[in-house]
Design an enzyme around this catalytic site. Structure first.
Site, mmCIF file in Angstrom:
data_model
loop_
_atom_site.group_PDB
_atom_site.id
_atom_site.type_symbol
_atom_site.label_atom_id
_atom_site.label_comp_id
_atom_site.label_asym_id
_atom_site.label_seq_id
_atom_site.Cartn_x
_atom_site.Cartn_y
_atom_site.Cartn_z
ATOM 1 N N GLY A 50 9.812 11.929 -10.050
ATOM 2 C CA GLY A 50 10.835 12.231 -9.043
ATOM 3 C C GLY A 50 11.938 13.069 -9.655
ATOM 4 C CG LEU A 51 15.495 16.380 -8.746
ATOM 5 C CD1 LEU A 51 15.117 17.339 -9.889
ATOM 6 C CD2 LEU A 51 16.080 17.168 -7.569
ATOM 7 N N GLY A 52 15.668 13.402 -10.652
ATOM 8 C CA GLY A 52 16.900 12.649 -10.857
ATOM 9 C C GLY A 52 18.089 13.473 -10.400
ATOM 10 C CG HIS B 11 23.514 1.913 -9.509
ATOM 11 N ND1 HIS B 11 24.033 3.079 -8.999
ATOM 12 C CD2 HIS B 11 22.935 2.266 -10.677
ATOM 13 C CE1 HIS B 11 23.769 4.086 -9.816
ATOM 14 N NE2 HIS B 11 23.107 3.610 -10.851
ATOM 15 C CE LYS C 67 19.090 4.554 -8.860
ATOM 16 N NZ LYS C 67 19.461 5.975 -8.853
ATOM 17 C CG ASP D 180 16.663 7.878 -8.577
ATOM 18 O OD1 ASP D 180 16.096 6.813 -8.267
ATOM 19 O OD2 ASP D 180 17.777 7.929 -9.140
ATOM 20 N N PRO E 119 5.527 8.710 -5.409
ATOM 21 C CG PRO E 119 5.797 10.759 -4.346
ATOM 22 C CD PRO E 119 6.186 9.309 -4.238
ATOM 23 C CE1 TYR F 125 23.734 7.826 -10.397
ATOM 24 C CE2 TYR F 125 21.912 8.868 -9.221
ATOM 25 C CZ TYR F 125 22.371 7.952 -10.140
ATOM 26 O OH TYR F 125 21.472 7.162 -10.802
ATOM 27 C CD GLN G 202 -0.623 5.957 -2.842
ATOM 28 O OE1 GLN G 202 -0.687 7.173 -2.977
ATOM 29 N NE2 GLN G 202 -1.520 5.123 -3.329
ATOM 30 N N GLY H 4 0.794 -1.228 0.000
ATOM 31 C CA GLY H 4 0.000 0.000 0.000
ATOM 32 C C GLY H 4 0.828 1.280 0.000
#
Ligand code: A2P
Length: 320
Positions: A16-18, A110, A77, A43, A13, A48, A11, A9
């Protein structure tokens, strides 16, 4: 905000912002602009190399009352150099410490490729582990432990093909809940989408705009452009929106989460506003039959001469 829903259940969105390719000096402001604009999904990934700055922005957003932790969906990740069972939870704890969070909403393997500990990008043969050294199911066991310890709410994978998902589904105690892969009209991934749907695995589309800001060395000279594609432009003109917004809306209409990267305030807002676009069947058919097949992130950086991995280990067929 439209969401996709996990089996318990929870959620996520759908937009998303990368943060891949957002530099430490840029990502702090980008995350704050995104949260102010209404993003509730960020994300991230250890590789990164910007999670500390993302964490600073999250701390600021919580402190200023822009958003509460429980209202935000944060993904990260596990990098390839932490695939051994004993390395998974410590790597996750480093990410949590950098992000300054006490749990993640989603943690992903990843890539289905393993390096020795401490190696950023393996080059020489001795810097790689093979599937014999570290089977993917061993890494998955570490992911299950992370979930069982309450450090992450959901676990999944990224860049996994059907065969690799089947391997985890067969041997794991918890089924993967997410597969994040490159996806856009040049790479609709229909077979993988059907497989994931049948097995209740949610999906996230990365590089939805074609990741034009990748390092030049990783681009082929004849790369097609998603943002300049005539069909994408035609649908954009019809709706009075930008090509980028159509590419984001394309994923939303397939019920697939999508993580456009931007460090520009206007484009960050514009990308989220794509949620309002109503593509009709004719638009979607045009985009789904665009006539160009292309994978931008082809994985060849993992399959050099000394690597034990082949492109066939990653993708079923080049553009499936
Ligand atoms: P910028 O960060 O300067 O906005 P992807 O999400 O596929 O990796 O693509 C990211 C690239 O697309 C970046 O170069 C980013 O630049 C650019 N971009 C992001 N949003 C938009 C937009 N709405 N229109 C055009 N380019 C965009």
């Amino acid at each position: 905000m439209k969401s996709i829903t996990f089996s318990n259940g929870d959620q996520m969105p759908i937009i998303g912002l990368g943060t891949w390719k957002s530099k430490p000096g840029e990502v702090y402001q980008a995350v704050l602009w995104a949260i102010e604009a209404g993003y509730r999904h960020i994300d991230c990934a250890a590789i990164y190399d910007n999670e500390k700055e993302v964490g600073n922005a999250l701390t600021k957003a919580f402190k200023d009352g822009l958003v509460k932790r429980e209202e935000l969906f944060v993904t990260s990740k596990l990098w390839n150099s932490n695939h051994r069972l004993d390395d998974v939870v410590p790597a996750l704890k480093k990410t949590l410490s950098d992000l300054k969070l006490d749990y993640l909403d989603l943690y992903l393997i990843h890539w289905p490729v393993s390096f020795k500990k401490g190696i950023g990008f393996a080059q020489t043969r001795e810097e790689f582990f093979t599937y014999g050294d570290v089977p993917l199911v061993q890494t998955w066991e570490g992911m299950e432990e992370a979930k069982n310890r309450g450090l992450v709410k959901h676990i999944g994978v990224s860049n996994f093909n059907i065969a690799k998902l089947q391997e985890i589904l067969k041997s794991g105690r918890i089924a993967p809940e997410m597969n994040q892969v490159e996806m856009h009209p040049f790479l609709p991934q229909n077979k993988l989408v059907n497989f994931c749907k049948t097995n209740s695995i949610l999906m996230t589309a990365y590089s939805p705009l074609g990741s034009g800001d990748r390092a030049a060395a990783s681009k082929k000279s004849n790369e097609p452009s998603l943002l300049e594609n005539e069909t994408v432009k035609e649908v954009a003109t019809k709706h009075g929106v930008s090509s980028a917004q159509i590419l984001i809306s394309y994923s939303v209409h397939r019920n697939i989460a999508v993580i456009p990267k931007s460090i520009n305030q206007d484009r960050i807002s514009q990308n989220l506003a794509a949620i309002e676009i109503n593509l009709d069947d004719e638009d979607m058919n045009k985009l789904l039959n665009i006539g160009t097949a292309y994978r931008f992130i082809d994985g060849s950086f993992f399959t050099g001469a000394q690597s034990p991995y082949k492109l066939a280990d990653l993708w079923e067929t080049e553009n499936s």
